[in-house]
Design an enzyme around this catalytic site. Sequence first.
Site, PDB file in Angstrom:
ATOM      1  N   ARG A 133      13.766  42.120  16.237  1.00 22.94           N
ATOM      2  CA  ARG A 133      14.228  43.479  15.937  1.00 22.94           C
ATOM      3  C   ARG A 133      15.164  43.941  17.059  1.00 22.94           C
ATOM      4  NH1 ARG A 133       9.374  47.472  15.330  1.00 22.94           N
ATOM      5  NH2 ARG A 133       9.031  46.432  13.331  1.00 22.94           N
ATOM      6  N   ARG A 159      10.191  53.297  21.378  1.00 21.20           N
ATOM      7  CA  ARG A 159      10.982  52.419  20.500  1.00 21.20           C
ATOM      8  C   ARG A 159      12.388  52.990  20.276  1.00 21.20           C
ATOM      9  NH1 ARG A 159       7.373  49.447  17.135  1.00 21.20           N
ATOM     10  NH2 ARG A 159       5.517  48.937  18.328  1.00 21.20           N
ATOM     11  N   LYS A 176       2.350  52.211  20.770  1.00 21.15           N
ATOM     12  CA  LYS A 176       3.770  52.465  20.523  1.00 21.15           C
ATOM     13  C   LYS A 176       4.083  53.960  20.616  1.00 21.15           C
ATOM     14  CE  LYS A 176       3.552  50.525  16.390  1.00 21.15           C
ATOM     15  NZ  LYS A 176       3.647  50.174  14.951  1.00 21.15           N
ATOM     16  N   LYS A 215       7.353  56.835  19.555  1.00 18.02           N
ATOM     17  CA  LYS A 215       8.612  56.934  18.806  1.00 18.02           C
ATOM     18  C   LYS A 215       9.244  58.312  18.954  1.00 18.02           C
ATOM     19  CE  LYS A 215       7.088  53.481  15.542  1.00 18.02           C
ATOM     20  NZ  LYS A 215       6.794  53.133  14.154  1.00 18.02           N
ATOM     21  N   CYS A 227       8.666  49.212   2.551  1.00 17.80           N
ATOM     22  CA  CYS A 227       8.595  48.410   3.778  1.00 17.80           C
ATOM     23  C   CYS A 227       8.764  46.937   3.418  1.00 17.80           C
ATOM     24  CB  CYS A 227       7.250  48.635   4.449  1.00 17.80           C
ATOM     25  SG  CYS A 227       5.908  47.813   3.573  1.00 17.80           S
ATOM     26  N   CYS A 247       5.398  39.969   6.610  1.00 17.20           N
ATOM     27  CA  CYS A 247       4.522  40.835   7.394  1.00 17.20           C
ATOM     28  C   CYS A 247       3.080  40.329   7.379  1.00 17.20           C
ATOM     29  CB  CYS A 247       4.552  42.256   6.859  1.00 17.20           C
ATOM     30  SG  CYS A 247       3.457  43.321   7.812  1.00 17.20           S
ATOM     31  N   CYS A 260       0.710  48.145   3.084  1.00 14.77           N
ATOM     32  CA  CYS A 260      -0.604  48.458   3.662  1.00 14.77           C
ATOM     33  C   CYS A 260      -0.557  49.888   4.162  1.00 14.77           C
ATOM     34  CB  CYS A 260      -0.963  47.478   4.786  1.00 14.77           C
ATOM     35  SG  CYS A 260      -0.171  47.836   6.361  1.00 14.77           S
ATOM     36  N   CYS A 306       4.884  52.014   7.265  1.00 11.70           N
ATOM     37  CA  CYS A 306       6.192  51.721   7.860  1.00 11.70           C
ATOM     38  C   CYS A 306       7.359  52.364   7.111  1.00 11.70           C
ATOM     39  CB  CYS A 306       6.399  50.213   7.949  1.00 11.70           C
ATOM     40  SG  CYS A 306       5.213  49.435   9.053  1.00 11.70           S
TER      41      CYS A 306
HETATM   42 FE1  SRM Z   1       6.045  49.259  11.182  1.00 16.46          FE
HETATM   43  C1  SRM Z   1       3.618  47.169  12.264  1.00 16.46           C
HETATM   44  C2  SRM Z   1       7.780  46.699   9.942  1.00 16.46           C
HETATM   45  C3  SRM Z   1       8.716  51.292  10.885  1.00 16.46           C
HETATM   46  C4  SRM Z   1       3.992  51.966  11.506  1.00 16.46           C
HETATM   47  N1  SRM Z   1       5.768  47.263  11.188  1.00 16.46           N
HETATM   48  C5  SRM Z   1       4.721  46.587  11.718  1.00 16.46           C
HETATM   49  C6  SRM Z   1       4.963  45.077  11.682  1.00 16.46           C
HETATM   50  C7  SRM Z   1       5.629  44.681  12.961  1.00 16.46           C
HETATM   51  C8  SRM Z   1       3.732  44.208  11.366  1.00 16.46           C
HETATM   52  C9  SRM Z   1       2.946  43.659  12.527  1.00 16.46           C
HETATM   53  O1  SRM Z   1       2.549  44.408  13.438  1.00 16.46           O
HETATM   54  O2  SRM Z   1       2.680  42.457  12.489  1.00 16.46           O
HETATM   55  C10 SRM Z   1       5.944  45.012  10.474  1.00 16.46           C
HETATM   56  C11 SRM Z   1       6.877  43.807  10.425  1.00 16.46           C
HETATM   57  C12 SRM Z   1       7.177  43.435   9.005  1.00 16.46           C
HETATM   58  C13 SRM Z   1       8.221  42.410   8.855  1.00 16.46           C
HETATM   59  O3  SRM Z   1       7.900  41.300   8.348  1.00 16.46           O
HETATM   60  O4  SRM Z   1       9.367  42.662   9.193  1.00 16.46           O
HETATM   61  C14 SRM Z   1       6.568  46.386  10.548  1.00 16.46           C
HETATM   62  N2  SRM Z   1       7.928  49.004  10.646  1.00 16.46           N
HETATM   63  C15 SRM Z   1       8.442  47.900  10.057  1.00 16.46           C
HETATM   64  C16 SRM Z   1       9.825  48.143   9.505  1.00 16.46           C
HETATM   65  C17 SRM Z   1      10.751  46.937   9.560  1.00 16.46           C
HETATM   66  C18 SRM Z   1       9.659  48.646   8.057  1.00 16.46           C
HETATM   67  C19 SRM Z   1      10.888  48.631   7.198  1.00 16.46           C
HETATM   68  O5  SRM Z   1      10.741  48.155   6.085  1.00 16.46           O
HETATM   69  O6  SRM Z   1      11.955  49.095   7.615  1.00 16.46           O
HETATM   70  C20 SRM Z   1      10.243  49.330  10.376  1.00 16.46           C
HETATM   71  C21 SRM Z   1      10.914  48.936  11.661  1.00 16.46           C
HETATM   72  C22 SRM Z   1      11.375  50.133  12.422  1.00 16.46           C
HETATM   73  C23 SRM Z   1      12.161  49.832  13.666  1.00 16.46           C
HETATM   74  O7  SRM Z   1      13.336  49.494  13.539  1.00 16.46           O
HETATM   75  O8  SRM Z   1      11.614  50.000  14.759  1.00 16.46           O
HETATM   76  C24 SRM Z   1       8.880  49.940  10.683  1.00 16.46           C
HETATM   77  N3  SRM Z   1       6.329  51.270  11.273  1.00 16.46           N
HETATM   78  C25 SRM Z   1       7.506  51.915  11.002  1.00 16.46           C
HETATM   79  C26 SRM Z   1       7.264  53.307  10.823  1.00 16.46           C
HETATM   80  C27 SRM Z   1       8.298  54.356  10.452  1.00 16.46           C
HETATM   81  C28 SRM Z   1       8.904  55.023  11.651  1.00 16.46           C
HETATM   82  O9  SRM Z   1       8.782  54.541  12.778  1.00 16.46           O
HETATM   83  O10 SRM Z   1       9.533  56.068  11.461  1.00 16.46           O
HETATM   84  C29 SRM Z   1       5.897  53.495  10.988  1.00 16.46           C
HETATM   85  C30 SRM Z   1       5.143  54.837  10.784  1.00 16.46           C
HETATM   86  C31 SRM Z   1       5.339  55.786  11.897  1.00 16.46           C
HETATM   87  C32 SRM Z   1       4.352  55.539  12.979  1.00 16.46           C
HETATM   88  O11 SRM Z   1       4.609  54.707  13.833  1.00 16.46           O
HETATM   89  O12 SRM Z   1       3.286  56.166  12.948  1.00 16.46           O
HETATM   90  C33 SRM Z   1       5.331  52.214  11.282  1.00 16.46           C
HETATM   91  N4  SRM Z   1       4.148  49.537  11.840  1.00 16.46           N
HETATM   92  C34 SRM Z   1       3.468  50.709  11.827  1.00 16.46           C
HETATM   93  C35 SRM Z   1       2.096  50.473  12.186  1.00 16.46           C
HETATM   94  C36 SRM Z   1       0.978  51.546  12.285  1.00 16.46           C
HETATM   95  C37 SRM Z   1       0.987  52.232  13.606  1.00 16.46           C
HETATM   96  C38 SRM Z   1      -0.195  53.148  13.769  1.00 16.46           C
HETATM   97  O13 SRM Z   1      -0.088  54.104  14.524  1.00 16.46           O
HETATM   98  O14 SRM Z   1      -1.248  52.912  13.184  1.00 16.46           O
HETATM   99  C39 SRM Z   1       1.990  49.082  12.407  1.00 16.46           C
HETATM  100  C40 SRM Z   1       0.723  48.302  12.819  1.00 16.46           C
HETATM  101  C41 SRM Z   1       0.339  48.522  14.248  1.00 16.46           C
HETATM  102  O15 SRM Z   1       1.082  49.060  15.066  1.00 16.46           O
HETATM  103  O16 SRM Z   1      -0.781  48.119  14.559  1.00 16.46           O
HETATM  104  C42 SRM Z   1       3.284  48.517  12.169  1.00 16.46           C
HETATM  105 FE1  SF4 Z   2       3.686  45.405   6.976  1.00 14.22          FE
HETATM  106 FE2  SF4 Z   2       2.059  47.379   6.359  1.00 14.22          FE
HETATM  107 FE3  SF4 Z   2       4.289  47.869   7.754  1.00 14.22          FE
HETATM  108 FE4  SF4 Z   2       4.471  47.241   5.232  1.00 14.22          FE
HETATM  109  S1  SF4 Z   2       3.452  49.068   6.044  1.00 14.22           S
HETATM  110  S2  SF4 Z   2       5.704  46.337   6.899  1.00 14.22           S
HETATM  111  S3  SF4 Z   2       2.814  45.808   4.951  1.00 14.22           S
HETATM  112  S4  SF4 Z   2       2.571  46.695   8.462  1.00 14.22           S
END
Ligand code: SRM
Ligand code: SF4
Length: 564
Positions: free
Chosen positions: A74, A143, A207, A209, A428, A434, A473, A477
Site C-alpha cells: 500500500r 496512516r 492504527k 487515521k 472493500c 484479504c 467482514c 474498510c
Molecule cells: Fe481496512 C484491515 C483493506 C480502509 C478498517 N483492511 C485491512 C486489511 C489490511 C486486512 C488485514 O489486516 O489483513 C485489508 C487488506 C485487504 C486486501 O486484500 O487488500 C484492508 N482497508 C482496506 C482497503 C484497501 C479497503 C478498500 O477496499 O479500499 C482500505 C485501505 C485504505 C488505505 O489506503 O489506507 C481500507 N480499513 C479501511 C477503513 C476506511 C477508512 O480508513 O476510512 C477502515 C474503517 C475505519 C477505521 O479504521 O475504523 C478500515 N481495516 C480496518 C480494520 C478494523 C480496524 C478496527 O479498528 O477494528 C482492519 C482489521 C484490523 O485492523 O485489525 C482492517
Molecule cells: Fe478485508 Fe474485512 Fe477490510 Fe473487507 S472489511 S478488506 S474483508 S478486513
Amino acid sequence: MSGNELTEVEIIKAASRHLRGSIAEGLVDPLTGAISPPDTQLSKFHGIYQQDDRDIRSERTRQKLEPAYSFMIRARIPGGLLTSAQWLGVDRIATDYANQTVRLTTRQAIQYHGVIKRDLKQTVADINHATLDTIAACGDVNRNVMSPPLPALSAVHRQVQRYAESLSEHLMPKSRAYHEIWLDSKKVESSKDEVEPIYGDTYLPRKFKAAFVVPPQNDVDVYAQDLGFITIVEDSVVVGFNVSVGGGMGMTHGETNTYPRLGDVLGFITPKDILAVAEAIVTTQRDYGDRTNRKHARLKYTIDDRGVEWFRGEVERRSAVKFEEARKFAFVANGDVYGWHRDDVGAWHYGLFVENGRIVDVGERRLLSGLRKIAERYNTEFRLTPNQNLIISKVDEAEKAGIAEILSEFGIQNSQRATPLRLNSMACVAFPTCGLAMAESERYLPTLIDKLDAGLKQYGLTDKPITIRMTGCANGCARPYIAEIALVGKGPGRYKVFLGAGFAGERLGAPYLENANEAEVLEALDPLFARFAAERNDAEHFGDFLVRAGIVREVTAGRHIHDN
Ligand code: SRM
Ligand code: SF4
C-alpha cells in the site's frame, strides 16, 4: 474489560529495534514464500501485508503445500495527489510485479496485490523511484492523511491539501528502518540512538487515521476518522477548523463491546495550531490507549472510557491550545462528484467512476491502458478520491477533447452510464486476497446492484441517489456503517444488513437483518423501496426516511448500535 498483559504485537514492536525485526533476513530466505510471524506485523509499518490466495487455500492444504503467499503493498499518498509521471510509475509497477491491476483504496491511496517475496524489495524500491513511498501506510501509526479532492478545486482545497501534506510529514515515524531494509541506506550505528519523538519505542496502541474535509461535501467521511479537521471558510478564506475525534468503523460480529463510532467535535482552532493539536491527540492516545486488547485499543474506546471532556482537557494541556466554540457548517453528501467541472482558475477536472477502485483492463473496457495513455500524453494530475474513484485533474481547455476521446476509445465507463446507486457504492477488497474476509465484497457488489437497480426502477426511483456499501467482514474498510444500505459479511453469501445511516455520513445505520442471503436482502428491501417511493418528503434521503417512518431506530451513539 481487558487483562493487564500487553498484546503480542506490543511485545513484537518493543523488540523490533524501531521496526527492523528480521525483515531484511527473511526476504532472502529461499525456503519459503513467507516472512516470519513477527515480521508480518512489522512489515505493515512499511506498507506491506503478507497474504495468501484464499481461492486456492484449501486445495494447497490438501496437496500439503504451503499457502500461495504473496504480498499486498500500500502506498502513502497524502490527499491522493499524483502527477502524470507518478501515475506512469504506479502503472508500470502494477504490470511488472503485481497482478496487472491497481487498486484505489477508500483512503485515497493505491494498493498492489500479488507481489511475490522474491520481487518485494525491488517493487518497494521502484515505488520510491517513482517518487512515492509506502512508509506508515499501515501499522500502529498515523496512516495516509486524507484531503478533499473535489473536481472544482478552489484555492481553499489547494490550501487544505498543503495542510494535509504537512500533517502527514509531521506524524511520520522517524525510524530509518524503511530506508535500510528497502532502499539499502546506510545502517544507523545503533537503533538505540534513534528517537521516535512523537510515537516512542512502541508506537501507538493501534492504527490512527486523520483527514481534512471542506464542507459541504463530506467525501472523506470525516466522522469515521480518529482525527478530523473540518475546514471553516469565511469570505472564501480558511479561518480554521472544527476538530473531531474518536471516529472509527471496526467491530467484531457478536462482540457488543466493539462498535463503529462517529467522531465528537472538540471545538475550533486556527490553522497555526493544527500540528500542535494533532500531536497532542496522538500522544494522548499513545499514553492512554489500551495496549492489552487490540479490539479495544482505538482512540474511540479511549474517549468513550474516559469521556470527551477529559480528552479535550488533556489535549488542551498538552498542546497549550484552548479550543474555541465549534463554528457552524453543514454537510450535504459523502459521495464524489463526477464528470467535467471547471475550477476557479479555469482548469478542468474529470471525475471518473471506478467501480470499487479496481483499475484493470477487462474486455473492451481498458481502464489501465486508457489512463496510461492519458498520463503519457498529458501533463495532468491524477487525484484519488476517498470513495475509490479518480479525478483527471488540471486539464487545460485545449486538452479536454483529447482526453474525452481517449476515455471513449478505451471504453472507459463514464458516470452517465452508471445509476446513482452504483455511483454511490463502495466495496472493500475481501476475497481472494484479504485474510480477514468472511464473505465476498468487491467481486459481488456489482451484481447485487444490478438486481437492486431493477427493483428501484420498478418504483421510479432510478434517479434517486442512495449510498450502498459492502464489506467482507465487520472491520468496515468501506465505511459501511455510514451508508444508507450496508451489507457486512458474516459468512459465505451471508450479510448483516444495516439501514438508515445519513446520506452525508452524519449518522450510523441500525442493524436490520442479521444473517441474510441475497434473496432475503432483495425481499426485505423491496417493500422499503415501495414505501420510500410512495411516502417520502421532497428531497428526503432513503436513510432519513427509514428513520422518520420508524422502520429503523435512530442510532445516536456507536456504543448503542447493538441495542434492541
Ligand atoms: Fe481496512 C484491515 C483493506 C480502509 C478498517 N483492511 C485491512 C486489511 C489490511 C486486512 C488485514 O489486516 O489483513 C485489508 C487488506 C485487504 C486486501 O486484500 O487488500 C484492508 N482497508 C482496506 C482497503 C484497501 C479497503 C478498500 O477496499 O479500499 C482500505 C485501505 C485504505 C488505505 O489506503 O489506507 C481500507 N480499513 C479501511 C477503513 C476506511 C477508512 O480508513 O476510512 C477502515 C474503517 C475505519 C477505521 O479504521 O475504523 C478500515 N481495516 C480496518 C480494520 C478494523 C480496524 C478496527 O479498528 O477494528 C482492519 C482489521 C484490523 O485492523 O485489525 C482492517
Ligand atoms: Fe478485508 Fe474485512 Fe477490510 Fe473487507 S472489511 S478488506 S474483508 S478486513
